[in-house]
Structure formats: structure tokens, C-alpha cells
Design a protein around this motif. Structure first.
Motif: not given
Length: 78
Positions: A10-25
Motif C-alpha cells: 500500500a502506498r500511504l500518506i500519513h494524515r498528520d505529518t504528510g510523510a509518504a510510506y509503503h506498507g505491506e499486508f
């Protein structure tokens, strides 16, 4: 019989900081189910940009399938 689960990204954007992440599930190879699983795992703290299979060979036509899964039911057969 349940569908086999694969590793999804999943390509993610943190709601508070706006930082971009990748998460696995883990999820079945079904775009709608993958979105549901991503929201269950990350939706409270992140905005989900997209989800896709980790394995390259499973990504063929994935975004078309994902777009179809996100379309409202009344627009699918138009």
C-alpha cells in the motif's frame, strides 16, 4: 474454500505529518478485498493512495481491475 493470501503493498500518506510510506499486508488477489484490508490496517492514521501485489507478475492489468473495483455499482455495466 478461501482465496490464498498474497503480500500486497500500500502506498500511504500519513494524515498528520504528510510523510509518504509503503506498507505491506496480506490479502487475497482481489482489488476490492485488498482495499478493504489496507483500510483496516492503515486507514485510521494514513490515506491510502493505491494498493498492488508485491509480485511483479501479478501486477499485469492490476490498476484496471482496481479502478473497476472502485467504480460505483450503477456505473459498472454502463
Amino acid at each position: 474454500m478461501t482465496a490464498p493470501h498474497i503480500t500486497m503493498i500500500a502506498r500511504l500518506i500519513h494524515r498528520d505529518t504528510g510523510a509518504a510510506y509503503h506498507g505491506e499486508f496480506e490479502a487475497p488477489l482481489d482489488p476490492a478485498e485488498a482495499l478493504i484490508r489496507a483500510h483496516e490496517k492503515y486507514g485510521a492514521t494514513h490515506r491510502i493512495v493505491t494498493v498492488y501485489p508485491e509480485a511483479q507478475h501479478l501486477r499485469v492489468d492490476w490498476h484496471e481491475k482496481l479502478a473497476a473495483a472502485m467504480m460505483p455499482l450503477e456505473g459498472r455495466n454502463a
